[in-house]
Design a protein around this motif. Structure first.
Motif, PDB file in Angstrom:
ATOM      1  N   SER A   2      65.226 -12.258  28.404  1.00 43.45           N
ATOM      2  CA  SER A   2      66.086 -12.984  27.477  1.00 43.45           C
ATOM      3  C   SER A   2      67.433 -13.296  28.110  1.00 43.45           C
ATOM      4  N   PHE A   3      68.137 -14.225  27.505  1.00 45.15           N
ATOM      5  CA  PHE A   3      69.451 -14.627  28.007  1.00 45.15           C
ATOM      6  C   PHE A   3      70.410 -13.449  28.053  1.00 45.15           C
ATOM      7  N   PHE A   4      70.423 -12.645  27.016  1.00 49.86           N
ATOM      8  CA  PHE A   4      71.378 -11.546  26.970  1.00 49.86           C
ATOM      9  C   PHE A   4      71.012 -10.431  27.943  1.00 49.86           C
ATOM     10  N   GLU A   5      69.736 -10.202  28.197  1.00 49.43           N
ATOM     11  CA  GLU A   5      69.333  -9.225  29.217  1.00 49.43           C
ATOM     12  C   GLU A   5      69.774  -9.695  30.596  1.00 49.43           C
ATOM     13  N   PHE A   6      69.518 -10.969  30.894  1.00 49.79           N
ATOM     14  CA  PHE A   6      69.953 -11.534  32.167  1.00 49.79           C
ATOM     15  C   PHE A   6      71.462 -11.403  32.326  1.00 49.79           C
ATOM     16  N   SER A   7      72.196 -11.823  31.288  1.00 49.48           N
ATOM     17  CA  SER A   7      73.660 -11.831  31.357  1.00 49.48           C
ATOM     18  C   SER A   7      74.217 -10.423  31.489  1.00 49.48           C
ATOM     19  N   TYR A   8      73.613  -9.481  30.753  1.00 48.56           N
ATOM     20  CA  TYR A   8      74.051  -8.076  30.842  1.00 48.56           C
ATOM     21  C   TYR A   8      73.890  -7.557  32.269  1.00 48.56           C
ATOM     22  N   ARG A   9      72.736  -7.833  32.875  1.00 52.36           N
ATOM     23  CA  ARG A   9      72.476  -7.323  34.230  1.00 52.36           C
ATOM     24  C   ARG A   9      73.453  -7.910  35.245  1.00 52.36           C
ATOM     25  N   VAL A  10      73.735  -9.201  35.124  1.00 48.62           N
ATOM     26  CA  VAL A  10      74.664  -9.835  36.056  1.00 48.62           C
ATOM     27  C   VAL A  10      76.070  -9.255  35.901  1.00 48.62           C
ATOM     28  N   MET A  11      76.515  -9.104  34.645  1.00 51.51           N
ATOM     29  CA  MET A  11      77.851  -8.562  34.410  1.00 51.51           C
ATOM     30  C   MET A  11      77.963  -7.115  34.887  1.00 51.51           C
ATOM     31  N   ALA A  12      76.916  -6.317  34.670  1.00 47.97           N
ATOM     32  CA  ALA A  12      76.926  -4.925  35.128  1.00 47.97           C
ATOM     33  C   ALA A  12      77.037  -4.858  36.648  1.00 47.97           C
ATOM     34  N   LYS A  13      76.281  -5.723  37.334  1.00 50.14           N
ATOM     35  CA  LYS A  13      76.334  -5.757  38.800  1.00 50.14           C
ATOM     36  C   LYS A  13      77.720  -6.174  39.284  1.00 50.14           C
ATOM     37  N   ARG A  14      78.294  -7.184  38.639  1.00 53.19           N
ATOM     38  CA  ARG A  14      79.591  -7.689  39.082  1.00 53.19           C
ATOM     39  C   ARG A  14      80.702  -6.673  38.861  1.00 53.19           C
ATOM     40  N   TRP A  15      80.660  -5.962  37.736  1.00 56.08           N
ATOM     41  CA  TRP A  15      81.690  -4.955  37.509  1.00 56.08           C
ATOM     42  C   TRP A  15      81.552  -3.779  38.480  1.00 56.08           C
ATOM     43  N   LYS A  16      80.334  -3.450  38.855  1.00 56.18           N
ATOM     44  CA  LYS A  16      80.120  -2.408  39.861  1.00 56.18           C
ATOM     45  C   LYS A  16      80.708  -2.857  41.205  1.00 56.18           C
ATOM     46  N   GLN A  17      80.465  -4.113  41.579  1.00 59.56           N
ATOM     47  CA  GLN A  17      81.014  -4.643  42.826  1.00 59.56           C
ATOM     48  C   GLN A  17      82.539  -4.651  42.793  1.00 59.56           C
ATOM     49  N   LEU A  18      83.110  -5.042  41.658  1.00 59.99           N
ATOM     50  CA  LEU A  18      84.563  -5.105  41.555  1.00 59.99           C
ATOM     51  C   LEU A  18      85.187  -3.721  41.707  1.00 59.99           C
ATOM     52  N   ARG A  19      84.636  -2.732  41.019  1.00 58.42           N
ATOM     53  CA  ARG A  19      85.197  -1.378  41.088  1.00 58.42           C
ATOM     54  C   ARG A  19      85.095  -0.818  42.510  1.00 58.42           C
ATOM     55  N   GLU A  20      84.012  -1.146  43.206  1.00 59.85           N
ATOM     56  CA  GLU A  20      83.871  -0.706  44.594  1.00 59.85           C
ATOM     57  C   GLU A  20      84.922  -1.381  45.484  1.00 59.85           C
ATOM     58  N   ALA A  21      85.164  -2.679  45.244  1.00 57.76           N
ATOM     59  CA  ALA A  21      86.157  -3.406  46.049  1.00 57.76           C
ATOM     60  C   ALA A  21      87.563  -2.870  45.803  1.00 57.76           C
ATOM     61  N   VAL A  22      87.876  -2.576  44.546  1.00 60.93           N
ATOM     62  CA  VAL A  22      89.187  -2.022  44.198  1.00 60.93           C
ATOM     63  C   VAL A  22      89.387  -0.668  44.873  1.00 60.93           C
ATOM     64  N   GLN A  23      88.344   0.136  44.871  1.00 61.69           N
ATOM     65  CA  GLN A  23      88.430   1.459  45.488  1.00 61.69           C
ATOM     66  C   GLN A  23      88.601   1.353  47.005  1.00 61.69           C
TER      67      GLN A  23
END
Length: 350
Positions: free
Chosen positions: A242-263
């Motif tokens: 579904s659209f929301f499953e896809f969107s959730y997965r992408v956002m979760a991945k991006r926030w993980k990448q961002l937190r790693e970059a900040v660290q």
């Protein structure tokens, strides 16, 4: 960010409109909002009921050219006409940067921007804008002004399960939503308001009638099709795609990448959010907002200028009513651009 999902859907959301269709100003002359396409209204109610993010029963739907026009219509509808001076419009900082610009654009005698709701202490009526989840910082918000004559507008553009856990249906007198943030179709320029009071809905409709003589039917028909596909996929056997499953997965991945970059960089910080149960996705997760609200640590006073020098474009805190050592960065760009951003951010050193 959403382009790849809709590309995979192919013709499921394709709409063909013959040249003779939708030529009239009117959609349904018997409706309060006479330029609202019936199918779009039907799919709005259905999607809210599927997701469980807003009460639609006993609400009037007003369609607008994006939530920006609906915000203006709401200010027009809620402002008292008989007051000697314009009603104050406030929002708690950091607030959406366009609120002051939109409010004061026409120098109206009905309303005026009065700044940060937390420092507002004027007696008398006022309008408070409550954006939840908030743009730019992503936190859930409630009204903050402790006044008896306040009128609230709830901007719920980001109250969708790819951005934040849906804990209960929002149940407020005037709620704003937009296609651009819910599905990614910003170019449609379509938003809607769920309005409890009939007189307020009628005045909002009148404002849009005067302003643009209604709202594009072509956009409404296309938006109705998109919302229908989202609801169908959320309820159907392939809900894992579904659209929301896809969107959730992408956002979760991006926030993980961002937190790693900040660290890795060590020069920045981002907010932590308390996890909650999402009743729609049936899982516990932390909010993953559409924007990152980043703080430059140490001796960096102007974070926007500093990051521009590192080839990262942001919007500085001064636009949102706070210190310039904060910036807002979109989390919704295409994959290639987002990956370039986090790579550049991670390599910045003091």
């Amino acid at each position: 960010m959403y382009e790849s999902y809709w590309q995979k859907k192919g013709d499921e959301t394709t709409v063909v409109i013959p040249g003779w269709q939708f030529m009239s100003y009117f959609s349904d002359a018997t409706r309060l909002c006479w330029f609202l396409e019936p199918e779009f209204a039907k799919q709005i109610v259905r999607l809210h009921n599927v997701v469980g993010n807003a009460v639609t029963e006993n609400r009037h739907i007003v369609v607008g050219t994006g939530s920006t026009q609906l915000f203006q219509a709401a200010l027009y509808a809620l402002s008292p006409c008989a007051e000697a001076e314009p009603i104050s419009v406030v929002s708690a900082a950091p607030y959406y940067s366009s609120y002051p610009l939109i409010t004061d654009c026409l120098k109206s005698r009905l309303y005026k921007w009065a700044g940060d709701a937390r420092s507002f202490s004027k007696n008398g009526p006022y309008i408070e804008l409550v954006t939840s989840p908030n743009n730019p910082d992503g936190f859930a918000r409630r009204s903050v002004v402790n006044g008896s004559e306040g009128i609230l507008i709830h901007d719920l553009a980001y109250y969708w399960p790819q951005y934040t856990p849906i804990s209960s249906p929002a149940n407020y007198d005037l709620m704003l939503f937009t296609v651009s943030k819910s599905t990614g179709h910003a170019g449609m320029r379509i938003g809607w308001a769920l309005v409890k009071d009939e007189d307020v809905a009628r005045k909002m409709t009148k404002y849009i009638e005067i302003n643009t003589i209604g709202v594009s039917k072509d956009s409404q028909v296309r938006a109705a099709k998109v919302l229908k596909v989202i609801s169908d996929n959320s309820e159907g056997p392939n809900e894992g795609d579904s659209f929301f499953e896809f969107s959730y997965r992408v956002m979760a991945k991006r926030w993980k990448q961002l937190r790693e970059a900040v660290q890795q960089s060590g020069l920045f910080s981002v907010s932590d959010f308390p996890p909650q149960l999402c009743m729609f996705l049936n899982r516990v997760f932390e909010p993953q907002p559409a924007f990152a609200w980043i703080k430059c640590e140490g001796d960096i006073e102007d974070c926007e200028s500093f990051l521009r020098g590192k080839k990262i474009l942001t919007r500085g805190g001064k636009h949102f009513g706070v210190n310039p050592n904060y910036v807002r960065i979109s989390m919704l760009d295409r994959d290639k651009n987002y990956e370039t951003f986090v790579r550049r951010l991670s390599t910045i050193r003091s």
